[in-house]
Scaffold this motif. Structure first.
Motif, mmCIF file in Angstrom:
data_model
loop_
_atom_site.group_PDB
_atom_site.id
_atom_site.type_symbol
_atom_site.label_atom_id
_atom_site.label_comp_id
_atom_site.label_asym_id
_atom_site.label_seq_id
_atom_site.Cartn_x
_atom_site.Cartn_y
_atom_site.Cartn_z
ATOM 1 N N PHE A 155 0.847 -1.258 0.102
ATOM 2 C CA PHE A 155 0.019 -0.080 0.043
ATOM 3 C C PHE A 155 0.974 1.093 0.082
ATOM 4 N N ALA A 156 0.558 2.444 -0.657
ATOM 5 C CA ALA A 156 1.312 3.482 -0.954
ATOM 6 C C ALA A 156 0.274 4.933 -0.715
ATOM 7 N N ALA A 169 5.334 5.017 -10.663
ATOM 8 C CA ALA A 169 6.377 4.030 -10.012
ATOM 9 C C ALA A 169 5.441 3.520 -8.663
ATOM 10 N N ALA A 170 4.473 4.342 -8.253
ATOM 11 C CA ALA A 170 3.537 3.947 -6.699
ATOM 12 C C ALA A 170 2.468 2.686 -7.621
ATOM 13 N N LEU A 171 2.005 3.470 -8.857
ATOM 14 C CA LEU A 171 1.012 2.570 -9.357
ATOM 15 C C LEU A 171 1.420 1.349 -9.795
ATOM 16 N N LEU A 172 2.556 1.095 -10.296
ATOM 17 C CA LEU A 172 3.194 -0.029 -10.835
ATOM 18 C C LEU A 172 3.519 -0.933 -9.935
ATOM 19 N N LEU A 193 -3.241 6.770 -14.817
ATOM 20 C CA LEU A 193 -3.790 5.654 -14.527
ATOM 21 C C LEU A 193 -4.020 4.766 -15.876
ATOM 22 N N LYS A 194 -4.593 5.342 -16.896
ATOM 23 C CA LYS A 194 -4.574 4.771 -18.076
ATOM 24 C C LYS A 194 -3.074 3.997 -18.671
ATOM 25 N N GLU A 195 -2.140 4.705 -18.476
ATOM 26 C CA GLU A 195 -0.683 4.681 -19.131
ATOM 27 C C GLU A 195 -0.313 3.378 -18.271
ATOM 28 N N THR A 196 -0.546 3.275 -17.031
ATOM 29 C CA THR A 196 -0.159 2.026 -15.882
ATOM 30 C C THR A 196 -1.225 0.898 -16.014
ATOM 31 N N GLN A 197 -2.093 1.130 -16.733
ATOM 32 C CA GLN A 197 -3.227 0.108 -16.817
ATOM 33 C C GLN A 197 -3.924 -0.133 -15.314
ATOM 34 N N ARG A 198 -4.086 0.834 -14.650
ATOM 35 C CA ARG A 198 -4.769 1.043 -13.437
ATOM 36 C C ARG A 198 -6.032 1.670 -13.446
ATOM 37 N N PHE A 199 -6.482 2.181 -14.589
ATOM 38 C CA PHE A 199 -7.574 2.853 -14.542
ATOM 39 C C PHE A 199 -9.100 2.160 -14.352
ATOM 40 N N ASP A 200 -9.012 0.957 -14.501
ATOM 41 C CA ASP A 200 -10.156 0.219 -14.122
ATOM 42 C C ASP A 200 -10.071 -0.267 -12.663
ATOM 43 N N ASP A 201 -9.036 0.074 -12.092
ATOM 44 C CA ASP A 201 -8.942 -0.436 -10.563
ATOM 45 C C ASP A 201 -9.336 0.752 -9.671
ATOM 46 N N ALA A 202 -9.457 1.952 -10.277
ATOM 47 C CA ALA A 202 -9.639 3.071 -9.536
ATOM 48 C C ALA A 202 -11.121 3.463 -9.166
ATOM 49 N N ASN A 203 -11.123 4.040 -8.133
ATOM 50 C CA ASN A 203 -12.428 4.876 -7.530
ATOM 51 C C ASN A 203 -11.976 6.258 -7.289
ATOM 52 N N TYR A 204 -13.102 7.228 -7.657
ATOM 53 C CA TYR A 204 -12.822 8.604 -7.449
ATOM 54 C C TYR A 204 -13.863 9.031 -6.477
ATOM 55 N N LEU A 205 -13.370 9.895 -5.336
ATOM 56 C CA LEU A 205 -14.380 10.367 -4.205
ATOM 57 C C LEU A 205 -13.854 11.949 -4.107
ATOM 58 N N GLU A 206 -15.094 12.605 -3.930
ATOM 59 C CA GLU A 206 -14.690 13.995 -3.247
ATOM 60 C C GLU A 206 -15.715 14.175 -2.056
ATOM 61 N N TYR A 207 -15.212 15.342 -1.365
ATOM 62 C CA TYR A 207 -15.953 15.548 0.082
ATOM 63 C C TYR A 207 -16.392 14.441 0.689
#
Length: 242
Positions: A155-156, A169-172, A193-207
């Motif tokens: 975890f990072a 580097a962190a994403l990979l 995220l797209k470049e490291t192929q982590r786009f589908d692993d991601a969630n986005y949150l605000e507030y």
């Protein structure tokens, strides 16, 4: 360490990400018992940390305690340092009088917290304490109901202010990654995220945990434009590491 005679105590109090019910009992008691309450506020005189504390205590702090120290905070480093210097001068006036000064911090005082800069400036002249608070990324995973790490996963935590190379580097290298302070860096972060192929692993949150909370689990639904300061990405792998 040389302490001032009859010195007061400086306490950093984490008030959590927004939901007043996430304020700890220890934080609640410290705020109630303080002689002086201080906090960051914007140019309009608004303070998120103060709002959280007031709602948690169910009464205006002005009526309960001595009014704390206010100062407007700029994100420009030079202006920010001047504001911190001015704040410490004001805080020391009360500490020299033997008063207990509480500094309200959103999230946790020592996790990307402004309390850190104030604590450094006191140079151990006065006794200090830290009362931890719930950081935004912990509240975020609770809202998502997904584990950050299990078994041997790594975890990072990084911020959107880091370089492309460090973020990639962190994403990979890590199974789970939290990117704090996404804000104006959101388009760049989406591209990484797209470049490291982590786009589908991601969630986005605000507030997180606030009335205006927003969660996007499918980043295809996220506009590729800058977002608010209080936003983050939580990236986790679906498979478990044995």
């Amino acid at each position: 360490m040389v302490l001032a005679l009859q010195s007061g105590t400086f306490i950093g109090v984490g008030v959590g990400p927004g939901d007043p019910e996430l304020l700890t009992l220890k934080a609640y008691r410290a705020i109630q018992a303080a002689d002086v309450v201080c906090y960051l506020e914007n140019e309009a005189g608004q303070s998120q940390s103060l709002d959280i504390a007031v709602e948690a205590l169910k009464k205006p702090i002005k009526q309960q305690l001595h009014l704390g120290i206010r100062f407007a905070m700029s994100r420009q480093r030079v202006a920010a340092n001047l504001a911190y210097d001015k704040a410490i001068t004001q805080i020391q006036v009360h500490l020299k009088q033997g008063k207990t000064v509480v500094f309200l911090c959103e999230g946790d005082p020592l996790f990307f917290g402004s309390f850190t800069y104030l604590l450094e400036r006191l140079e151990s002249q006065y006794p200090s304490q830290v009362i931890p608070g719930v950081p935004a990324f912990v509240a975020a995973t609770a809202e998502l109901q997904i584990p950050l790490t299990v078994l041997k996963q790594s975890f990072a935590v990084i911020t959107g202010r880091h370089s492309d190379a460090k973020i990639k580097a962190a994403l990979l290298d890590h199974d789970a990654v939290v990117i704090m302070k996404a804000g104006i860096e959101r388009p760049r972060l989406i591209a990484l995220l797209k470049e490291t192929q982590r786009f589908d692993d991601a969630n986005y949150l605000e507030y997180i945990s606030r009335d205006q909370q927003r969660i996007i689990r499918d980043l295809n639904q996220l506009d590729n434009v800058a977002g608010p300061y209080f936003s983050l990405f939580v990236i986790t792998r679906e498979e478990l590491t044995a």
